[in-house]
Enzyme design. Structure first.
Site, short mmCIF file in Angstrom:
data_model
loop_
_atom_site.label_atom_id
_atom_site.label_comp_id
_atom_site.label_asym_id
_atom_site.label_seq_id
_atom_site.Cartn_x
_atom_site.Cartn_y
_atom_site.Cartn_z
N PRO A 25 1.04 -1.24 -0.04
CA PRO A 25 -0.02 -0.08 -0.15
C PRO A 25 1.02 1.26 -0.37
O PRO A 25 1.77 1.04 0.86
CB PRO A 25 -1.10 -0.22 1.38
CG PRO A 25 -0.16 -0.92 1.97
CD PRO A 25 1.08 -1.77 1.50
N THR A 27 0.75 5.34 -0.37
CA THR A 27 -0.10 6.71 -0.39
C THR A 27 0.28 7.76 -1.81
O THR A 27 1.93 7.80 -1.57
CB THR A 27 -0.03 7.74 0.63
OG1 THR A 27 -1.18 6.92 1.73
CG2 THR A 27 -0.95 8.61 0.57
N GLN A 101 -7.56 -0.66 1.30
CA GLN A 101 -6.61 -0.26 2.01
C GLN A 101 -7.35 0.50 3.66
O GLN A 101 -7.10 1.77 2.63
CB GLN A 101 -5.22 0.18 2.34
CG GLN A 101 -4.83 -0.24 3.79
CD GLN A 101 -3.26 0.29 3.72
OE1 GLN A 101 -2.28 1.09 4.26
NE2 GLN A 101 -2.04 -0.35 5.01
N ALA A 178 -1.25 -0.58 10.99
CA ALA A 178 0.44 -0.26 10.98
C ALA A 178 0.64 1.40 11.40
O ALA A 178 -0.22 2.56 10.49
CB ALA A 178 1.03 -0.88 10.43
N TYR A 181 -0.65 5.17 13.19
CA TYR A 181 -2.09 5.52 12.38
C TYR A 181 -3.11 4.95 13.99
O TYR A 181 -2.86 4.71 14.13
CB TYR A 181 -2.71 5.63 11.40
CG TYR A 181 -1.54 5.94 10.43
CD1 TYR A 181 -1.43 7.33 10.50
CD2 TYR A 181 -1.02 5.50 9.50
CE1 TYR A 181 -0.81 8.12 8.75
CE2 TYR A 181 0.01 5.78 8.63
CZ TYR A 181 -0.43 7.52 8.60
OH TYR A 181 0.30 8.30 7.65
N ARG A 228 -2.71 -5.26 8.54
CA ARG A 228 -1.15 -5.02 8.19
C ARG A 228 -0.68 -4.37 9.90
O ARG A 228 -1.42 -3.79 9.88
CB ARG A 228 -0.92 -3.70 7.61
CG ARG A 228 0.29 -3.34 7.12
CD ARG A 228 0.62 -2.73 6.54
NE ARG A 228 1.77 -2.78 5.16
CZ ARG A 228 2.63 -2.03 4.87
NH1 ARG A 228 2.26 -0.40 4.51
NH2 ARG A 228 3.65 -2.72 3.91
N GLY A 301 12.26 -3.26 1.85
CA GLY A 301 13.80 -3.71 2.10
C GLY A 301 13.75 -4.57 1.20
O GLY A 301 15.07 -5.12 1.34
N GLY A 322 6.89 -1.98 -1.62
CA GLY A 322 6.45 -0.58 -1.69
C GLY A 322 6.89 0.04 -3.33
O GLY A 322 6.97 -0.14 -4.24
C1 LIG Z 1 5.42 6.61 -1.57
C2 LIG Z 1 4.82 5.79 -0.01
C3 LIG Z 1 3.80 6.02 0.94
C4 LIG Z 1 3.76 4.83 1.64
N1 LIG Z 1 2.22 4.90 1.87
C5 LIG Z 1 1.58 3.77 2.73
C6 LIG Z 1 0.05 3.85 2.90
O1 LIG Z 1 -0.45 4.39 2.39
N2 LIG Z 1 -0.49 2.57 3.82
C7 LIG Z 1 0.89 2.10 4.41
O2 LIG Z 1 0.51 0.76 5.16
N3 LIG Z 1 2.47 1.99 4.18
C8 LIG Z 1 2.38 2.80 3.21
N4 LIG Z 1 3.87 2.88 2.93
C9 LIG Z 1 4.65 2.33 3.43
C10 LIG Z 1 4.91 0.95 1.71
O3 LIG Z 1 3.85 -0.17 2.17
C11 LIG Z 1 6.07 0.11 2.50
O4 LIG Z 1 6.01 -0.16 4.14
C12 LIG Z 1 7.68 0.99 1.87
O5 LIG Z 1 7.47 1.44 1.37
C13 LIG Z 1 8.30 -0.43 3.08
O6 LIG Z 1 8.69 -1.10 1.95
P1 LIG Z 1 9.79 -1.52 0.70
O7 LIG Z 1 11.44 -1.00 0.90
O8 LIG Z 1 9.40 -2.17 -0.45
O9 LIG Z 1 9.59 0.30 -0.27
C14 LIG Z 1 3.90 3.89 1.69
C15 LIG Z 1 5.73 3.93 1.28
C16 LIG Z 1 5.32 4.99 0.06
C17 LIG Z 1 7.05 4.57 -0.10
#
Ligand SMILES: Cc1cc2nc3c(=O)[nH]c(=O)nc-3n(C[C@H](O)[C@H](O)[C@H](O)COP(=O)(O)O)c2cc1C
Length: 363
Positions: A25, A27, A101, A178, A181, A228, A301, A322
């Protein structure tokens, strides 16, 4: 190359998913219209990524009260349901699967979003962070501590939002519990000092979460509900870990076994380093996977090799990616053929319009 791990089909709830490369997810703040409704731009963005085994959308506020950022989409009005239908149709046309979500930010909001009234939280404790309001970043405030009737009303908002998601064509929902929030705010002593049935013991701190889960699963079916958690969140949105935090999350994850139909549990590895944080767990999947008998998603990561390994070792059933999915709409194909990944431009994560959103090329 990863036939037995990332490309092994996975059954999630009632769905047979073709791979275990999920989109996390994220934003993206493109709902810059008065209704905060998704548009054809959202439909294009998500459909470009429809080869993900499962897409989990950006957090979507379940009510006006749940909002905490400008231009994030909601799932409480007719216009928002119509907007999301564009998205689900576009993803389904490409045979993808997509969960919405459900989000309530609690105290990470600001009075500017609520005609001057206070954001809400389990307890009146200012997270001392920043909220991104229509007039720019502002310091967070001390929130209003919810009454029990108000807590029950929010549970109903989650339920209505889940029903709206299904009527918008979603395959299911993920409860956002998670990242500091509202639901997470109930789990930790730093944000919850209640002395009633919603504070104190792990069972009490988890009560709101399980009421939301029961209401959402009871109305749309637990097979269509994922959750989550981010147990080692520390040092952002006023969240700090103490001796009670991990035991509370262990209680929550253990109790999820009472929901054998639940679509999945999605646990996030530490977003910030926790090597020097007392009481934090460094390897979330390795710690929590053994506690839970259902489908377990890990995130944060990972690259293709580490994602392959965590599945091969039995510590997860799927991995959510992500930022990699922001810059690589064809991430699944890139992993399949072992090609390089493009890097996402952080400057356009939250800016309006197509730039940095739908203009990342495929190979
Ligand atoms: C631009 C952006 C927006 C995010 N928005 C949300 C969100 O709306 N809900 C959520 O649970 N996590 C959100 N996250 C966290 C991501 O779901 C994820 O946990 C995080 O990017 C780490 O994963 P990655 O290393 O594969 O990027 C966001 C991350 C990024 C980069």
């Amino acid at each position: 190359m990863y036939d037995q791990t990332l490309f092994r089909p996975l059954r999630v709830g009632p769905y047979d998913l073709p791979n275990r490369i999920f989109m996390a997810p994220m934003t993206r703040s493109r709902a810059d219209n008065p209704e905060n409704a998704p548009t054809s731009l959202h439909a294009l963005y998500y459909s470009q990524r429809a080869t993900a085994g499962l897409i989990i959308t950006e957090g979507s506020q379940i009510s006006k009260q749940g909002v905490g950022y400008i231009n994030t989409p909601g799932i409480y009005s007719a216009a928002q349901i119509e907007g999301w239908r564009l998205v689900t149709n576009a993803v389904h046309e490409k045979s993808g699967h997509i969960f919405l979500q459900l989000w309530h930010v609690g105290r990470i909001s600001h009075p500017d979003f609520h005609d001057g009234t206070l954001p809400v939280a389990p307890s009146a404790i200012n997270p001392h962070d920043r909220s991104y309001t229509p007039s720019g970043f502002k310091e967070t405030v001390t929130p209003h501590d919810l009454t029990i009737d108000e807590i029950h009303a929010i549970v109903q908002d989650f339920k209505k939002a889940a029903v709206n998601a299904i009527s918008a064509g979603f395959d299911g929902v993920e409860i956002h519990s998670a990242n500091g929030y509202l639901i997470h705010q109930f789990f930790t002593n730093c944000s919850n000092t209640r002395t009633d049935a919603y504070g104190g013991s792990p069972a009490n701190m988890a009560r709101f979460f399980f009421e939301v889960l029961d209401a959402v699963g009871g109305s749309i079916g637990f097979k269509k509900v994922g959750i989550r958690l981010n147990p080692s969140a520390h040092g952002f949105f006023g969240i700090t870990i103490d001796q009670d935090t991990i035991p509370t999350f262990e209680y929550v994850v253990n109790r999820l076994n009472d929901y054998p139909d639940l679509a999945y549990a999605h646990l996030v590895e530490p977003m910030l380093p926790v090597d020097n944080v007392p009481y934090a767990v460094k390897d979330i999947a390795k710690h929590f996977r053994p506690l839970y008998r259902g489908t377990f998603i890990t995130n944060c990561g990972y690259n293709a090799e580490s994602a392959h390994r965590i599945i091969a070792e039995g510590y997860a059933d799927a991995v959510a990616f992500g930022s990699a999915f922001i810059a690589n709409p064809d991430l699944v194909e890139r992993i399949r053929i072992g090609s390089l990944w493009a890097t996402a431009d952080t400057n356009t994560y939250y800016t309006p319009g197509p730039k940095g959103y739908v203009d990342y090329p495929t190979l």
